[in-house]
Motif scaffolding. Structure first.
Motif, PDB file in Angstrom:
ATOM      1  N   LYS A  27      16.552  28.308  -5.220  1.00  0.00           N
ATOM      2  CA  LYS A  27      15.780  29.400  -5.828  1.00  0.00           C
ATOM      3  C   LYS A  27      14.980  28.889  -7.027  1.00  0.00           C
ATOM      4  O   LYS A  27      13.885  29.360  -7.297  1.00  0.00           O
ATOM      5  CB  LYS A  27      16.698  30.533  -6.294  1.00  0.00           C
ATOM      6  CG  LYS A  27      17.558  31.154  -5.214  1.00  0.00           C
ATOM      7  CD  LYS A  27      16.785  31.874  -4.164  1.00  0.00           C
ATOM      8  CE  LYS A  27      17.641  32.617  -3.177  1.00  0.00           C
ATOM      9  NZ  LYS A  27      18.763  31.938  -2.576  1.00  0.00           N
ATOM     10  N   GLY A  34      10.348  35.745  -2.527  1.00  0.00           N
ATOM     11  CA  GLY A  34      10.838  36.383  -1.303  1.00  0.00           C
ATOM     12  C   GLY A  34      11.842  37.473  -1.595  1.00  0.00           C
ATOM     13  O   GLY A  34      11.821  38.543  -0.973  1.00  0.00           O
ATOM     14  N   GLY A  37      10.076  40.519  -2.988  1.00  0.00           N
ATOM     15  CA  GLY A  37       9.471  41.290  -1.911  1.00  0.00           C
ATOM     16  C   GLY A  37      10.477  42.161  -1.184  1.00  0.00           C
ATOM     17  O   GLY A  37      10.188  43.317  -0.850  1.00  0.00           O
ATOM     18  N   MET A  38      11.663  41.620  -0.931  1.00  0.00           N
ATOM     19  CA  MET A  38      12.707  42.399  -0.260  1.00  0.00           C
ATOM     20  C   MET A  38      13.153  43.570  -1.135  1.00  0.00           C
ATOM     21  O   MET A  38      13.393  44.667  -0.632  1.00  0.00           O
ATOM     22  CB  MET A  38      13.896  41.508   0.086  1.00  0.00           C
ATOM     23  CG  MET A  38      13.647  40.600   1.263  1.00  0.00           C
ATOM     24  SD  MET A  38      15.109  39.673   1.705  1.00  0.00           S
ATOM     25  CE  MET A  38      14.847  38.205   0.729  1.00  0.00           C
TER      26      MET A  38
END
Length: 134
Positions: A27, A34, A37-38
């Motif tokens: 990370k 990502g 976004g989730m």
């Protein structure tokens, strides 16, 4: 051969801490875009994605070293529950191609963290057995 509960606790802490930390390092190098976004797709603020650094960097280091072990383990439990909710919920009742549970890695992390949260760090830790949170 050393036979003790404390040795088992050390092995469990190190395995969990090192393996989760590797995800955290990914990370750091790849970012949390990502995950952001989730989170936004579930109606949550993207800024919460930065909490992954607590769950996958800080908590694993505390587990490895053996200080504030129980709180670090609970943070890992929460981290894994959120990861399962965000990414793997559709697979929770599925089997993988080899016949095992599709979420066996996530499940192993989750239940290992639960075990550490209940067992504590043991004497082979910086906090030792007398540490308030170990």
């Amino acid at each position: 051969m050393i036979r003790s509960d404390d040795t088992g606790k050390l092995v469990l802490r190190l395995a969990l801490g090192i393996l989760i930390l590797l995800h955290g390092i990914a990370k750091i190098t790849g970012g949390v875009g990502g995950i952001a976004g989730m989170l936004t797709s579930h109606g949550l603020p993207a800024a919460l994605a930065y909490l992954v650094y607590i769950g996958e960097i800080v908590a694993p280091v505390l587990l490895i070293v053996g200080i504030y072990t129980r709180p670090a383990a609970w943070i890992t439990v929460i981290n894994m529950l959120v990861a399962i909710w965000l990414v793997h919920l559709k697979d929770i009742g599925s089997l993988g191609k080899t016949g095992g549970w599709a979420l066996e890695l996530q499940g192993m992390f989750l239940f290992a963290a639960l075990a550490v949260a209940f067992l504590g760090a043991g004497r082979f830790s910086v906090g030792g057995t007398s540490g308030k949170y170990n």
